[in-house]
Design a protein around this motif. Sequence first.
Motif, PDB file in Angstrom:
ATOM      1  N   HIS A   1      39.921  35.452  42.597  1.00 34.04           N
ATOM      2  CA  HIS A   1      38.654  35.924  42.044  1.00 34.04           C
ATOM      3  C   HIS A   1      37.535  34.920  42.323  1.00 34.04           C
ATOM      4  O   HIS A   1      36.427  35.307  42.742  1.00 34.04           O
ATOM      5  CB  HIS A   1      38.817  36.126  40.536  1.00 34.04           C
ATOM      6  CG  HIS A   1      37.553  36.508  39.831  1.00 34.04           C
ATOM      7  ND1 HIS A   1      36.970  37.747  39.956  1.00 34.04           N
ATOM      8  CD2 HIS A   1      36.742  35.802  38.989  1.00 34.04           C
ATOM      9  CE1 HIS A   1      35.868  37.803  39.220  1.00 34.04           C
ATOM     10  NE2 HIS A   1      35.716  36.630  38.629  1.00 34.04           N
TER      11      HIS A   1
ATOM     12  N   VAL B   1      34.359  42.281  45.419  1.00 32.70           N
ATOM     13  CA  VAL B   1      35.714  42.699  45.065  1.00 32.70           C
ATOM     14  C   VAL B   1      36.716  41.658  45.540  1.00 32.70           C
ATOM     15  O   VAL B   1      36.645  41.185  46.682  1.00 32.70           O
ATOM     16  CB  VAL B   1      36.057  44.075  45.692  1.00 32.70           C
ATOM     17  CG1 VAL B   1      37.499  44.450  45.378  1.00 32.70           C
ATOM     18  CG2 VAL B   1      35.100  45.147  45.183  1.00 32.70           C
TER      19      VAL B   1
ATOM     20  N   THR C   1      41.013  40.785  45.692  1.00 32.98           N
ATOM     21  CA  THR C   1      42.343  41.395  45.584  1.00 32.98           C
ATOM     22  C   THR C   1      43.382  40.299  45.417  1.00 32.98           C
ATOM     23  O   THR C   1      43.198  39.161  45.890  1.00 32.98           O
ATOM     24  CB  THR C   1      42.684  42.228  46.828  1.00 32.98           C
ATOM     25  OG1 THR C   1      42.652  41.380  47.994  1.00 32.98           O
ATOM     26  CG2 THR C   1      41.723  43.396  46.990  1.00 32.98           C
TER      27      THR C   1
ATOM     28  N   MET D   1      43.383  45.326  43.182  1.00 32.02           N
ATOM     29  CA  MET D   1      42.026  44.891  42.883  1.00 32.02           C
ATOM     30  C   MET D   1      42.004  44.027  41.622  1.00 32.02           C
ATOM     31  O   MET D   1      42.679  44.329  40.638  1.00 32.02           O
ATOM     32  CB  MET D   1      41.123  46.112  42.696  1.00 32.02           C
ATOM     33  CG  MET D   1      39.659  45.759  42.469  1.00 32.02           C
ATOM     34  SD  MET D   1      38.629  47.235  42.272  1.00 32.02           S
ATOM     35  CE  MET D   1      38.810  47.967  43.900  1.00 32.02           C
TER      36      MET D   1
ATOM     37  N   GLU E   1      39.846  42.658  38.555  1.00 30.59           N
ATOM     38  CA  GLU E   1      38.654  42.879  37.749  1.00 30.59           C
ATOM     39  C   GLU E   1      38.519  41.745  36.740  1.00 30.59           C
ATOM     40  O   GLU E   1      39.448  40.953  36.530  1.00 30.59           O
ATOM     41  CB  GLU E   1      38.741  44.229  37.034  1.00 30.59           C
ATOM     42  CG  GLU E   1      38.817  45.418  37.985  1.00 30.59           C
ATOM     43  CD  GLU E   1      38.800  46.734  37.246  1.00 30.59           C
ATOM     44  OE1 GLU E   1      37.982  46.893  36.319  1.00 30.59           O
ATOM     45  OE2 GLU E   1      39.623  47.604  37.582  1.00 30.59           O
ATOM     46  N   VAL E   2      37.358  41.708  36.099  1.00 33.65           N
ATOM     47  CA  VAL E   2      37.090  40.635  35.134  1.00 33.65           C
ATOM     48  C   VAL E   2      38.130  40.638  34.019  1.00 33.65           C
ATOM     49  O   VAL E   2      38.551  39.579  33.532  1.00 33.65           O
ATOM     50  CB  VAL E   2      35.669  40.784  34.551  1.00 33.65           C
ATOM     51  CG1 VAL E   2      35.437  39.779  33.429  1.00 33.65           C
ATOM     52  CG2 VAL E   2      34.629  40.594  35.645  1.00 33.65           C
TER      53      VAL E   2
ATOM     54  N   HIS F   1      41.249  41.335  34.239  1.00 28.99           N
ATOM     55  CA  HIS F   1      42.477  40.681  34.706  1.00 28.99           C
ATOM     56  C   HIS F   1      42.327  39.162  34.676  1.00 28.99           C
ATOM     57  O   HIS F   1      43.267  38.436  34.345  1.00 28.99           O
ATOM     58  CB  HIS F   1      42.811  41.145  36.126  1.00 28.99           C
ATOM     59  CG  HIS F   1      43.001  42.621  36.258  1.00 28.99           C
ATOM     60  ND1 HIS F   1      42.350  43.384  37.187  1.00 28.99           N
ATOM     61  CD2 HIS F   1      43.766  43.485  35.541  1.00 28.99           C
ATOM     62  CE1 HIS F   1      42.707  44.641  37.067  1.00 28.99           C
ATOM     63  NE2 HIS F   1      43.563  44.742  36.070  1.00 28.99           N
TER      64      HIS F   1
END
Length: 272
Positions: free
Chosen positions: A232, A242, A244, A249, A251-252, A254
Amino acid sequence: MLYLPAANARALEKAKGLPADCLILDLEDAVAPDMKEAARDAAVAAAAAGFGQREVAIRVNGVSTRWFEADAAAVAQSAADVMVVPKVDGPGDAARAVAAAGGKPVWVLVETPKAVLAADAIAAVPGITGLVAGFADLAKDLHARPGKGREPLHLAMGMIVLAARAHGILAFDGVFIDLDDPAGLEAETQAARAFGFDGKTCIHPSQLEVVNRLFSPSPEEIADARALIAAHEAALAEGRAVATHRGKMVEVLHVAEARRLLAIAAAIGAEG
């Protein structure tokens, strides 16, 4: 979290070397009526002596019993970190417990049908910082036969965790009573973590290894969390919207969960 009978001096002494995060000195179920006052004095003395880095809680007798006021007054003036209150049926009982705790955090046992249905309102009471499942009493009141999978209790488990998360407090799973079934304890502990509980209560020192191991982030989980955060941060540094990780994918949400896992690992010294 390990329950200990407050009147058992030998158990209290042994607990000083046990790998429990919290010791719950019990004045309720584990103490006969004619031993209540002696157990109360012993719990206060044990809390004053301390148990190293372990958090110390004292479980008082329920708010409707003749021992509650004296128990709560003693805990309020003691060195205990938390007061644990059983048989809390609703926010009124919870508020009374908080008022009697003298400013100490209060964990309440959710162990009746009324308590399960009122879990959200109980968790909303200022001063309540944890919900502890009491599934033996709940199963009795429900006339349920949970079995090893505890399917009849799944709704209650979810409601306890939902209420705790909605109000930013802790949620702890109930005890596993079969000391001769380590595989059953392992399966139940795995299910508790899957439901989102923060930990599990134990009734015997032999259960601590399994519960500690399964609630501790594994080396693989720690490594994965670090790699996810790194992916990230690399995406942000490169101006990519984005990221991975392992083909999925990121995201915030995660990233936040990965940071929470690493914080837990750091707190218990499991980060490697």
